[in-house]
Design a protein around this motif. Structure first.
Motif, short mmCIF file in Angstrom:
data_model
loop_
_atom_site.label_atom_id
_atom_site.label_comp_id
_atom_site.label_asym_id
_atom_site.label_seq_id
_atom_site.Cartn_x
_atom_site.Cartn_y
_atom_site.Cartn_z
N CYS A 43 14.46 15.94 -5.26
CA CYS A 43 14.23 14.31 -4.84
C CYS A 43 13.12 14.17 -3.96
CB CYS A 43 15.20 13.39 -4.20
SG CYS A 43 14.91 11.95 -4.28
N ASN A 44 12.34 13.11 -4.15
CA ASN A 44 11.23 12.42 -3.49
C ASN A 44 11.38 11.39 -2.70
OD1 ASN A 44 8.89 12.19 -1.23
ND2 ASN A 44 8.03 12.54 -3.24
N PRO A 45 12.14 11.55 -1.72
CA PRO A 45 12.20 12.25 -0.24
C PRO A 45 12.94 13.24 0.28
CG PRO A 45 12.61 9.75 -0.01
CD PRO A 45 12.65 10.31 -1.24
N SER B 58 2.27 14.22 6.59
CA SER B 58 2.69 13.00 5.26
C SER B 58 2.34 13.31 4.36
CB SER B 58 2.23 12.40 6.45
OG SER B 58 0.64 12.83 6.41
N PHE B 59 2.04 13.81 3.54
CA PHE B 59 1.60 14.20 2.34
C PHE B 59 2.30 15.39 1.59
CE2 PHE B 59 -3.02 13.34 -0.20
CZ PHE B 59 -2.31 12.66 -0.64
N GLY B 60 2.65 14.67 0.72
CA GLY B 60 2.92 15.67 -0.72
C GLY B 60 2.59 16.90 -0.94
N GLU B 61 1.59 17.73 -0.75
CA GLU B 61 1.71 19.00 -2.10
C GLU B 61 1.04 20.00 -1.27
OE1 GLU B 61 -2.45 17.47 -2.47
OE2 GLU B 61 -3.77 17.47 -0.14
N ILE C 75 9.01 16.17 -11.51
CA ILE C 75 8.41 17.14 -11.06
C ILE C 75 8.16 17.99 -10.18
CG2 ILE C 75 7.62 15.46 -9.27
CD1 ILE C 75 4.63 15.65 -10.90
N TYR C 76 9.44 18.08 -10.21
CA TYR C 76 9.71 18.65 -8.24
C TYR C 76 10.56 20.20 -9.21
CZ TYR C 76 7.32 16.46 -5.14
OH TYR C 76 6.91 15.04 -4.32
N GLU C 77 10.38 20.30 -10.65
CA GLU C 77 11.88 21.27 -10.98
C GLU C 77 11.91 22.74 -10.70
OE1 GLU C 77 9.61 21.72 -15.28
OE2 GLU C 77 11.86 22.40 -15.42
N ALA D 144 1.34 12.34 -13.12
CA ALA D 144 2.61 12.10 -13.04
C ALA D 144 2.58 10.72 -13.23
CB ALA D 144 3.95 12.56 -12.52
N LYS D 145 2.28 10.11 -11.22
CA LYS D 145 1.71 9.12 -11.55
C LYS D 145 1.71 8.27 -12.22
CE LYS D 145 0.34 7.83 -6.66
NZ LYS D 145 -0.10 7.27 -5.73
N GLN D 146 0.72 8.13 -13.39
CA GLN D 146 0.36 7.00 -14.45
C GLN D 146 1.06 7.02 -15.38
OE1 GLN D 146 -3.39 8.25 -16.71
NE2 GLN D 146 -3.18 5.96 -17.20
N GLU E 278 0.79 -1.10 0.01
CA GLU E 278 -0.34 0.60 -0.17
C GLU E 278 0.91 1.34 0.10
OE1 GLU E 278 -2.30 -0.05 2.70
OE2 GLU E 278 -3.11 2.34 2.67
N SER E 279 0.47 2.23 -0.79
CA SER E 279 1.71 3.75 -0.60
C SER E 279 0.97 4.27 0.46
CB SER E 279 0.81 3.62 -1.28
OG SER E 279 1.56 5.48 -1.39
N GLN E 280 2.64 4.62 1.29
CA GLN E 280 2.91 4.94 2.59
C GLN E 280 2.35 6.53 2.77
OE1 GLN E 280 2.97 3.47 5.34
NE2 GLN E 280 2.75 1.23 4.23
N THR E 281 2.19 6.91 1.94
CA THR E 281 1.71 8.17 1.59
C THR E 281 0.70 9.05 2.28
OG1 THR E 281 2.34 8.65 -0.37
CG2 THR E 281 4.62 8.93 0.59
N ILE E 282 0.53 7.79 0.92
CA ILE E 282 -1.63 7.67 1.05
C ILE E 282 -1.88 7.28 2.75
CG2 ILE E 282 -3.71 6.60 0.10
CD1 ILE E 282 -2.38 7.33 -2.62
N LYS E 283 -1.43 6.13 3.33
CA LYS E 283 -1.22 5.91 4.27
C LYS E 283 -1.80 6.29 5.46
CE LYS E 283 -1.34 1.85 7.69
NZ LYS E 283 -0.04 0.21 7.81
N TYR F 19 13.99 6.42 -2.87
CA TYR F 19 13.59 6.75 -3.42
C TYR F 19 11.51 7.14 -3.64
CZ TYR F 19 11.94 2.00 -2.82
OH TYR F 19 11.73 0.88 -1.72
N TRP F 20 11.01 7.49 -4.50
CA TRP F 20 9.62 7.37 -4.19
C TRP F 20 8.73 6.69 -3.70
CZ3 TRP F 20 5.25 8.73 -8.00
CH2 TRP F 20 4.04 9.03 -7.07
N VAL F 21 7.73 6.23 -2.61
CA VAL F 21 7.44 5.27 -2.58
C VAL F 21 6.18 4.20 -3.92
CG1 VAL F 21 6.45 5.94 -0.51
CG2 VAL F 21 4.77 6.32 -2.04
#
Ligand code: PMP
Ligand code: GLU
Length: 397
Positions: free
Chosen positions: A174-176, A37-40, A206-208, A100-102, A13-18, A124-126
């Motif tokens: 980089c995330n994280p 917790s959430f990267g937004e 995505i974080y450029e 970007a996820k898709q 499961e995505s831990q960021t979402i969890k 790395y990103w989850v």
């Protein structure tokens, strides 16, 4: 026995979402949670972008769209890549996706065969390792540490490449960790890729715009390897458009056609209204983007100063994105009451339940020694959160 496929049973499961969900659940029960917790981004989408979406609805942009995106949006992306990054692409090489996820999932599923190796620097990103699992590929990790600012060297990359390597996946900024590769560092990696023409590169940019040390550098700038680079980018971070769900790939024509085909069988084109908003975002200049970057930089300074004061945390000053990734191993083996901290996920849960601050444990980022804190929150919340974290950590013995 589970009726579900091995594919989903093996997926984490995505831990960021969890962790964001756990935080929301506690908040709904009346607990005063500060969510880091959430990267937004906590900013609102710029007004001109929202206006374009309202107009799109009134103008009846409400039908199915071309799978790879409206032509004018793809052209706006081509112009952005030229103007901001100095990169030449044709509109036919852009595939717009539902985030970007898709875009990442499309590219990995289109490139990786079962058993092929995908090199991923840690942390790395989850979702990287999980989408490789979906493709039945094999993740090969290169470990980095806070001491090297979480960056890999050309020598480490070369040593990880085998005849089975298909793809290298990374994000800069980089995330994280917030690390940013310089042009010289990217040139060193590009030389290794030049010598290894069987390896493709997924460059998540995505974080450029959330970069505190200067202009963004893309690994696609190196002509000898550009054709093998898949750029991932989107609007979630730069334009505070996380809920709109829009991202894209820029790649060679063969990969673009493959992503179009893949997407045509899974989701089709992303939301028509969102696409009109995306075009307005790129046509509207960078003023709002730079404002958000400057705010993030201010917050980074505030949080860094407070984190450094907390005994036991080992932290570096990140050059981009909006995360800190402190090493928390000093707390392993410590307890508060009957609660023992065995790893970073335990610590993250402890901070949520005891300190009422939501973070994410490092395990799902491939680094079980750290936790991730997002500083995309208001300054007063950040100051209060650091106070709570310090107090909760201070109770561990
Ligand atoms: N890549 C990275 C490194 C991310 O942090 C995220 C999370 N936003 C994404 C991709 C996915 O972004 P999007 O919201 O556009 O799907
Ligand atoms: N990318 C953000 C994060 O890392 C959002 C969560 C997600 O999409 O997984 O927290």
């Amino acid at each position: 026995m589970s009726a579900l496929s091995n594919r989903i049973n093996n997926l984490s499961e995505s831990q960021t979402i969890k962790m964001a969900k756990l935080g929301r659940e506690l908040a709904a029960k009346g607990v005063d949670i500060i969510s880091l917790s959430f990267g937004e981004p906590d900013f609102h989408t710029p007004e001109h972008v929202k206006d374009a979406a309202k107009k799109a609805m009134d103008d009846n942009f409400t039908y199915y769209t071309p799978v790879a995106g409206y032509p004018d949006l793809r052209k706006a992306i081509v112009k952005k890549l030229k103007d901001e990054n100095g990169l030449d692409y044709d509109a036919s090489q852009i595939v717009v996706s539902t985030g970007a996820k898709q875009a990442i999932a499309n590219a990995v599923l289109c490139l990786v065969n079962p058993g092929e190796e995908v090199i991923i620097p840690t942390p790395y990103w989850v979702s990287y390792s999980e989408v490789v699992k979906l493709a039945e590929g094999k993740s090969v990790f290169i470990d980095t540490t806070v001491e090297s600012n979480f960056k890999i060297t050309p020598e480490q990359l070369e040593a990880a490449i085998t005849p089975k390597t298909k793809l290298f996946m990374f994000s800069s900024p980089c995330n994280p960790t917030g690390s940013v590769y310089s042009k010289e560092e990217l040139a060193g990696l590009a030389e290794v890729f030049e010598r290894n023409p069987h390896v493709y590169i997924l460059s998540d940019e995505i974080y450029e715009h959330i970069n505190f040390i200067g202009g963004h550098e893309s690994i696609a700038q190196f002509a000898a390897i550009k054709d093998r680079v898949v750029i991932i980018n989107g609007f979630s971070k730069a334009y505070a458009m996380t809920g709109w769900r829009i991202g894209y790939t820029a790649s060679n024509s063969e990969i673009a056609a493959a992503c179009d085909k893949m997407q045509g069988q899974i989701t089709s084109g992303t939301c028509s209204i969102t696409q009109r908003a995306g075009t307005a975002a790129y046509d509207g200049g960078l003023e709002s983007v730079h404002h958000m970057r400057d705010e993030f930089k201010k917050r980074r300074g505030i949080v860094y100063d407070l984190l450094k004061e907390i005994d036991g945390l080992k932290v570096n000053l990140p050059d981009g994105a909006f995360y800190f990734f402190p090493n928390v191993t000093a707390f392993f083996g410590k307890s508060f009451g009957d609660r023992k901290i065995n790893n970073a996920d335990d610590l993250s849960l402890y901070l949520l339940e005891e300190g009422h601050v939501a973070t994410v444990g490092g395990d799902s980022f491939g680094d079980p020694k750290s936790i991730r804190l997002s500083y995309a929150a208001a300054e007063d919340k950040l100051v209060e959160a650091m106070k709570r974290i310090k107090a909760a950590l201070g109770k561990l013995q």
